[in-house]
Design a protein around this motif. Structure first.
Motif, mmCIF file in Angstrom:
data_model
loop_
_atom_site.group_PDB
_atom_site.id
_atom_site.type_symbol
_atom_site.label_atom_id
_atom_site.label_comp_id
_atom_site.label_asym_id
_atom_site.label_seq_id
_atom_site.Cartn_x
_atom_site.Cartn_y
_atom_site.Cartn_z
ATOM 1 N N LEU A 31 0.846 -1.199 0.000
ATOM 2 C CA LEU A 31 0.000 0.000 0.000
ATOM 3 C C LEU A 31 0.882 1.249 0.000
ATOM 4 N N PRO A 32 0.346 2.381 -0.463
ATOM 5 C CA PRO A 32 1.146 3.613 -0.447
ATOM 6 C C PRO A 32 1.778 3.832 0.932
ATOM 7 N N MET A 33 3.042 4.172 0.960
ATOM 8 C CA MET A 33 3.731 4.424 2.228
ATOM 9 C C MET A 33 4.831 5.433 2.006
ATOM 10 N N TYR A 34 4.668 6.603 2.606
ATOM 11 C CA TYR A 34 5.719 7.627 2.615
ATOM 12 C C TYR A 34 5.400 8.589 3.756
ATOM 13 N N PRO A 35 6.406 9.331 4.231
ATOM 14 C CA PRO A 35 6.215 10.145 5.438
ATOM 15 C C PRO A 35 5.104 11.168 5.309
ATOM 16 N N GLU A 36 4.915 11.712 4.102
ATOM 17 C CA GLU A 36 3.981 12.823 3.920
ATOM 18 C C GLU A 36 2.541 12.357 3.734
ATOM 19 N N LEU A 37 2.323 11.053 3.661
ATOM 20 C CA LEU A 37 0.970 10.509 3.483
ATOM 21 C C LEU A 37 0.107 10.951 4.669
ATOM 22 N N SER A 38 -1.104 11.446 4.399
ATOM 23 C CA SER A 38 -1.930 11.970 5.502
ATOM 24 C C SER A 38 -2.845 10.882 6.065
ATOM 25 N N GLY A 39 -3.286 11.096 7.298
ATOM 26 C CA GLY A 39 -4.216 10.169 7.932
ATOM 27 C C GLY A 39 -5.483 10.017 7.105
ATOM 28 N N LYS A 40 -5.913 11.112 6.510
ATOM 29 C CA LYS A 40 -7.131 11.077 5.693
ATOM 30 C C LYS A 40 -6.927 10.166 4.477
ATOM 31 N N GLN A 41 -5.775 10.309 3.844
ATOM 32 C CA GLN A 41 -5.475 9.450 2.688
ATOM 33 C C GLN A 41 -5.434 7.980 3.091
ATOM 34 N N ILE A 42 -4.802 7.702 4.233
ATOM 35 C CA ILE A 42 -4.686 6.307 4.685
ATOM 36 C C ILE A 42 -6.074 5.726 4.952
ATOM 37 N N LYS A 43 -6.947 6.536 5.558
ATOM 38 C CA LYS A 43 -8.311 6.045 5.822
ATOM 39 C C LYS A 43 -9.049 5.766 4.519
ATOM 40 N N TYR A 44 -8.823 6.620 3.525
ATOM 41 C CA TYR A 44 -9.454 6.401 2.218
ATOM 42 C C TYR A 44 -8.915 5.110 1.579
ATOM 43 N N ILE A 45 -7.602 4.922 1.649
ATOM 44 C CA ILE A 45 -6.987 3.707 1.083
ATOM 45 C C ILE A 45 -7.558 2.480 1.798
ATOM 46 N N ALA A 46 -7.627 2.552 3.133
ATOM 47 C CA ALA A 46 -8.099 1.410 3.919
ATOM 48 C C ALA A 46 -9.557 1.091 3.599
ATOM 49 N N SER A 47 -10.411 2.128 3.503
ATOM 50 C CA SER A 47 -11.827 1.831 3.255
ATOM 51 C C SER A 47 -12.016 1.302 1.838
ATOM 52 N N THR A 48 -11.243 1.821 0.891
ATOM 53 C CA THR A 48 -11.331 1.316 -0.484
ATOM 54 C C THR A 48 -10.899 -0.153 -0.541
ATOM 55 N N LEU A 49 -9.818 -0.454 0.154
ATOM 56 C CA LEU A 49 -9.319 -1.840 0.147
ATOM 57 C C LEU A 49 -10.340 -2.779 0.787
ATOM 58 N N LYS A 50 -10.931 -2.333 1.903
ATOM 59 C CA LYS A 50 -11.925 -3.181 2.582
ATOM 60 C C LYS A 50 -13.116 -3.462 1.670
ATOM 61 N N GLU A 51 -13.530 -2.414 0.955
ATOM 62 C CA GLU A 51 -14.673 -2.571 0.071
ATOM 63 C C GLU A 51 -14.365 -3.576 -1.046
ATOM 64 N N ILE A 52 -13.182 -3.415 -1.655
ATOM 65 C CA ILE A 52 -12.795 -4.298 -2.758
ATOM 66 C C ILE A 52 -12.640 -5.734 -2.269
ATOM 67 N N VAL A 53 -11.981 -5.905 -1.129
ATOM 68 C CA VAL A 53 -11.765 -7.252 -0.601
ATOM 69 C C VAL A 53 -13.095 -7.864 -0.149
#
Ligand code: PLP
Length: 375
Positions: free
Chosen positions: A348-370
């Motif tokens: 999954l995307p990982m870099y220092p500047e990644l925001s909490g909001k982005q991570i939550k979006y990535i996580a919810s998208t992944l959960k939906e797809i899975v």
């Protein structure tokens, strides 16, 4: 699109310092050797807490030079993990030795410490522990096995710059440590770069000469070496970026916790980082890896949803065409854990500047797809 790594954003945040550093090198024409390379070698040495640092062109060269330095002979066997990047085993083959691949452990996704000894033969000369994904390997156990069987230890720290094992930075624990400054690594240059570190003065002297055509004096070549230099512009950039490395690694660790908090109870998603290791220094999260069924489909759907994902790595090395000479046919039998991870891994995307909001979006998208996938 959320990228896997955002180097543009990072540059933007430190642009003034970086531009000035590059301009200084241009003004001084300090492209080769020169003060910036020397300063970086000293800064990196002090950062890690080790006696010697030699800058080189990349980590693949560093690994090859390290194997030469400890005196690995053609025909030797070198132990390493089945799931590493090919650079590790390329360096082994380049010195005429043969990689002896070992399966991985499903709690760390690093080399399985219990399976190393079964691969040791009378030809084994060294172990290359790879601190994969940014996670420090249990170096006490690696050193114990190495001492028992009289093996050298060369650490591949390409993915774990700044990580620590029991208060010592990785790379400073074995005989020689090898680092990559490829742009996407945790400490990345704006081109290629690498470094070797060691406490051993003899190795350091050999490495410095071997990386520069076997010479100490300009016109005297004591032996044939390589042309493997860290250049002045990259060193000046690294001098700026090194100051931020610990802070950036902490941001990565905090991001890993946000992933954990949003994904760890999701059906069909597993990760060695649920939860992240309690010691923050022991994992610098170069990669945030999860495992999912039907990985290739999830990969495509994530991209379709505007999230760049990766695979580290989808094919294990012993079964790559490049190692067909080793004759592995049933990878499940020989490397069951590495093979499962290769089939199911998604970065999954990982870099220092990644925001909490982005991570939550990535996580919810992944959960939906899975979730859809599971129905
Ligand atoms: C990136 C990488 C290397 C090679 O680094 P280069 O600087 O590109 O040669 C070696 N080992 C591992 C585990 C890597 O991820």
């Amino acid at each position: 699109m959320i990228p896997l790594v955002d180097l543009k954003l990072q540059y933007h945040n430190i642009k003034i310092e970086i531009d000035e550093a590059i301009q200084t090198v241009l003004n001084e024409a300090a492209f080769y050797k020169g003060r910036h390379v020397r300063e970086f070698e000293e800064n990196f040495r002090d950062y890690l807490g080790v006696n010697h640092c030699v800058g080189v062109a990349n980590c693949t060269d560093a690994l090859q030079l390290a194997l030469h330095a400890v005196g690995v002979k053609p025909g030797s066997e070198i132990i390493t993990a089945a799931n590493t990047f090919i650079a590790t085993s390329e360096a082994i083959s380049a010195v005429g030795a043969e990689p002896a691949f070992v399966d991985i452990d499903l709690t760390t996704y690093n080399i399985d410490l219990h399976k190393i000894e079964s691969k040791i033969t009378e030809h084994t000369a060294a172990i290359i522990p790879v601190h994969l994904n940014g996670r420090a390997i249990d170096m006490d156990e690696i050193l114990r096995i190495a001492r028992k069987h009289h093996l050298y230890v060369i650490e591949d720290c390409a993915q774990a710059c700044g990580a620590e094992w029991k208060g010592r930075r990785v790379g400073t624990i074995g005989d020689i440590g090898c680092f990559s400054f490829y742009p996407g690594k945790n400490l990345g240059a704006y081109g290629d770069g690498g470094a070797l570190v060691t406490d051993n003065e003899e190795y350091a002297r050999y490495l410095r000469m071997a990386a520069d055509h076997g010479r100490e004096e300009k016109y005297v070549h004591e032996f044939e070496g390589m042309s493997s230099r860290l250049d002045g512009i990259q060193a000046a950039i690294l001098n700026v970026k090194l100051k931020y490395l610990d802070k950036w690694n902490e941001c990565r660790y905090d991001n890993a916790w946000i992933y954990n908090n949003n994904l760890n109870d999701a059906e069909g998603i597993i990760s060695p980082s649920f939860p992240p290791p309690s010691k923050r220094e022991s994992h610098v999260f170069h990669v945030f890896l999860v495992r999912v069924k039907n990985r290739d489909m999830v990969f495509r759907l994530m991209k379709g949803a505007g999230i760049e994902v990766g695979m580290h790595y989808p094919n294990i090395l012993p079964c790559q065409p490049a190692y067909s000479r080793q004759g592995y046919r049933n990878e499940f039998q020989e490397f069951p854990n590495a093979t499962r991870v290769a089939e199911e891994c998604l970065s999954l995307p990982m870099y220092p500047e990644l925001s909490g909001k982005q991570i939550k979006y990535i996580a919810s998208t992944l959960k939906e797809i899975v979730g859809k996938n599971e129905e």
